[in-house]
Scaffold this motif. Structure first.
Motif, PDB file in Angstrom:
ATOM      1  N   VAL A 198       0.605  -1.070  -0.039  1.00 27.86           N
ATOM      2  CA  VAL A 198      -0.135  -0.147  -0.081  1.00 27.86           C
ATOM      3  C   VAL A 198       0.922   1.237  -0.024  1.00 27.86           C
ATOM      4  N   TRP A 199       2.167   1.369  -0.235  1.00 25.08           N
ATOM      5  CA  TRP A 199       3.074   2.337  -0.325  1.00 25.08           C
ATOM      6  C   TRP A 199       2.762   3.169   0.884  1.00 25.08           C
ATOM      7  N   SER A 200       2.624   4.613   0.641  1.00 25.13           N
ATOM      8  CA  SER A 200       2.384   5.588   1.716  1.00 25.13           C
ATOM      9  C   SER A 200       1.354   5.629   2.514  1.00 25.13           C
ATOM     10  N   THR A 201       0.254   4.717   2.285  1.00 25.15           N
ATOM     11  CA  THR A 201      -0.682   4.526   3.113  1.00 25.15           C
ATOM     12  C   THR A 201      -0.029   3.729   4.451  1.00 25.15           C
ATOM     13  N   THR A 202       1.031   3.215   4.301  1.00 21.45           N
ATOM     14  CA  THR A 202       1.841   2.742   5.537  1.00 21.45           C
ATOM     15  C   THR A 202       1.943   3.826   6.359  1.00 21.45           C
ATOM     16  N   LYS A 203       2.361   5.071   6.050  1.00 20.44           N
ATOM     17  CA  LYS A 203       2.836   6.164   6.616  1.00 20.44           C
ATOM     18  C   LYS A 203       1.758   6.566   7.924  1.00 20.44           C
ATOM     19  N   GLY A 204       0.418   6.509   7.429  1.00 16.43           N
ATOM     20  CA  GLY A 204      -0.543   6.617   8.417  1.00 16.43           C
ATOM     21  C   GLY A 204      -0.611   5.527   9.615  1.00 16.43           C
ATOM     22  N   PRO A 234       2.382  -2.167 -12.103  1.00 19.02           N
ATOM     23  CA  PRO A 234       2.736  -0.709 -12.214  1.00 19.02           C
ATOM     24  C   PRO A 234       2.023   0.046 -13.281  1.00 19.02           C
ATOM     25  N   PHE A 235       2.077   1.241 -13.442  1.00 18.66           N
ATOM     26  CA  PHE A 235       1.466   2.057 -14.604  1.00 18.66           C
ATOM     27  C   PHE A 235       2.447   1.688 -15.574  1.00 18.66           C
ATOM     28  N   TRP A 262       0.939   5.717  -3.085  1.00 17.44           N
ATOM     29  CA  TRP A 262       1.317   5.804  -4.451  1.00 17.44           C
ATOM     30  C   TRP A 262       0.900   4.596  -5.147  1.00 17.44           C
ATOM     31  N   GLY A 263      -0.065   4.979  -6.198  1.00 20.71           N
ATOM     32  CA  GLY A 263      -0.616   3.904  -7.009  1.00 20.71           C
ATOM     33  C   GLY A 263      -2.082   3.921  -6.715  1.00 20.71           C
ATOM     34  N   GLY A 264      -2.752   4.528  -5.563  1.00 17.72           N
ATOM     35  CA  GLY A 264      -4.184   4.531  -5.203  1.00 17.72           C
ATOM     36  C   GLY A 264      -4.617   4.048  -3.928  1.00 17.72           C
ATOM     37  N   SER A 265      -4.160   3.375  -3.194  1.00 16.38           N
ATOM     38  CA  SER A 265      -4.678   2.913  -1.844  1.00 16.38           C
ATOM     39  C   SER A 265      -4.843   4.339  -0.851  1.00 16.38           C
ATOM     40  N   CYS A 266      -5.665   3.942   0.127  1.00 16.02           N
ATOM     41  CA  CYS A 266      -5.653   4.840   1.279  1.00 16.02           C
ATOM     42  C   CYS A 266      -6.235   4.134   2.315  1.00 16.02           C
ATOM     43  N   VAL A 309      -7.843  -0.508  -1.295  1.00 16.82           N
ATOM     44  CA  VAL A 309      -6.818  -1.199  -1.321  1.00 16.82           C
ATOM     45  C   VAL A 309      -6.927  -1.995  -2.902  1.00 16.82           C
ATOM     46  N   MET A 310      -5.699  -1.646  -3.605  1.00 20.87           N
ATOM     47  CA  MET A 310      -5.593  -2.317  -5.155  1.00 20.87           C
ATOM     48  C   MET A 310      -4.367  -2.664  -5.376  1.00 20.87           C
ATOM     49  N   ASN A 311      -4.173  -3.315  -6.547  1.00 23.32           N
ATOM     50  CA  ASN A 311      -2.980  -3.706  -7.222  1.00 23.32           C
ATOM     51  C   ASN A 311      -2.610  -3.126  -8.468  1.00 23.32           C
ATOM     52  N   LYS A 312      -3.808  -2.424  -9.052  1.00 29.39           N
ATOM     53  CA  LYS A 312      -3.377  -1.794 -10.654  1.00 29.39           C
ATOM     54  C   LYS A 312      -3.048  -0.332 -10.247  1.00 29.39           C
ATOM     55  N   MET A 313      -1.718  -0.061 -10.138  1.00 33.77           N
ATOM     56  CA  MET A 313      -1.329   1.350  -9.706  1.00 33.77           C
ATOM     57  C   MET A 313      -1.618   2.667 -10.838  1.00 33.77           C
TER      58      MET A 313
END
Length: 376
Positions: free
Chosen positions: A65-71, A209-210, A329-333, A347-351
């Motif tokens: 989840v990329w930067s969703t991790t930061k929360g 990835p995109f 990054w990519g869309g998760s939150c 949460v998704m896997n298509k960025m």
């Protein structure tokens, strides 16, 4: 396209929108969850966990989840604050003496977590360095800030994780991922990992990835902070590796599902004291504005709490200004709404090539609030 999971009747329009998003080809696999008091109001998923669409997405499919991790990292720091382990107003160097070098002696924990420290990048281009907390902490402790700390924010997209982790290590002897697991995740049955155990590898989705050309459509006129932030190895090449997932990069490589993230935030903002993870006074402190203005790295106006994106414009996390969380990054939150006592996550896997917000999640979140408003 089959939509799996549960959804209260009043949120049926959300489920229908979720199906539309999948049928339109905007997804490979994804999940969307809304929790209250640790209980799901919406918990839906669909699609596939791999690019070739051979493995179905399940309720407990984990994704990077990329930067969703930061929360999640910010909540972990808030837990340590509530336990009296650290203080947001204390200087970082009190806990990590080496950090005081090169003009960083006045940086507080709160400044560090709100991207004001001026050390928003790294000079290494070796992915194995990223996997080594000690290597990264040593580099960052010696680094000179790019701007005067406390005068501006510049998104610490990756360094945030090593910085926050070092504080927890210095103060508890545990890694941040272990502290989170021991103190928050395991006691509350939260399905999220910073440092994925090998036993959970079978549940992980392949990130898609995109297209490469999207990554090249960047502004040519980059400032020093943005250029420094962009340095380093191409992480899209590594995000599906076991080495990436087992490392602890508390800013970027959390592995989770929407149900786990939404449940966590719902237990933070719940009014049920028997379930509540953090006191309201802690929530107020961690989510109060630390700095607002145009971020030097992101190039947009932001409002930062102690590690949280605050819902300043009431766009990315619905209509509640007090909501706090983080997007990846990519869309998760994932975020918490302390007014309506809700936790939400996508949460998704298509960025998609974005750092801050994604149209898919915004549509689902807005539709959820429309349904809530309709019942009042």
């Amino acid at each position: 396209m089959s939509i799996h999971g549960t959804c209260e009747e009043k949120f049926q329009p959300v489920k229908e929108l979720f199906q539309e998003i999948h049928q339109s080809g905007r997804e490979v696999g994804s999940s969307f969850s809304v929790y209250k008091d640790g209980i799901p109001l919406i918990d839906i998923w669909s699609g596939y966990a791999d690019k070739e669409k051979n493995k179905e997405w399940e309720r407990d499919t984990l994704a990077n989840v990329w930067s969703t991790t930061k929360g999640i990292t910010a909540l972990t720091i808030a837990h340590a604050y509530e336990q009296g382990i650290l203080d947001y107003e204390e200087k970082v160097s009190t806990y990590w003496p080496e950090f005081a070098s090169s003009g960083k002696d006045e940086i507080t924990v709160g400044m560090l977590l709100s991207h004001q420290a001026g050390i928003c990048g790294s000079n290494t281009d070796k992915i194995n360095d990223y996997y080594d907390q000690a290597v990264m902490a040593t580099e960052l402790a010696q680094m000179e800030p790019l701007w005067k700390p406390g005068t501006a924010s510049g998104y610490h997209s990756l360094t945030y994780g090593w910085l926050a982790s070092e504080l927890i290590i210095r103060l508890t002897g545990k890694t941040l991922g272990t502290y989170f697991s021991d103190e928050i995740a395991t006691p509350n049955e939260i399905d999220f990992y910073i440092g994925l155990p090998e036993s959970e590898e079978h549940r992980v989705a392949e990130m898609v990835p995109f297209p490469k050309q999207e990554n090249q459509n960047k502004e040519m006129d980059l400032n020093v902070a943005k250029k420094f932030s962009d340095k380093g190895p191409n992480l899209l090449k590594h995000q599906n590796s076991r080495e990436w997932r087992q490392a602890e990069i508390a800013s970027a490589n959390g592995q989770g599902c929407a149900s786990g993230i939404a449940k966590l935030y719902s237990l933070v903002v719940t009014e049920d004291l028997s379930k509540k993870i953090l006191k309201n006074s802690t929530i107020q402190t961690m989510s109060e504005e630390r700095i607002a203005g145009r971020d030097l790295v992101l190039g947009v106006v932001t409002r930062w709490g102690a590690g949280f994106v605050m819902n300043m414009h009431k766009i990315i996390y619905g209509p509640t200004e007090e909501s706090f969380g983080h997007s990846g990054w990519g869309g998760s939150c994932g975020f918490g709404d302390p007014v309506n006592n809700l936790g939400m996550s996508y949460v998704m896997n298509k960025m998609a090539n974005n750092l801050a917000a994604d149209g898919r999640s915004i549509e689902l979140i807005n539709k959820t609030y429309e349904c809530l408003k309709g019942e009042n």
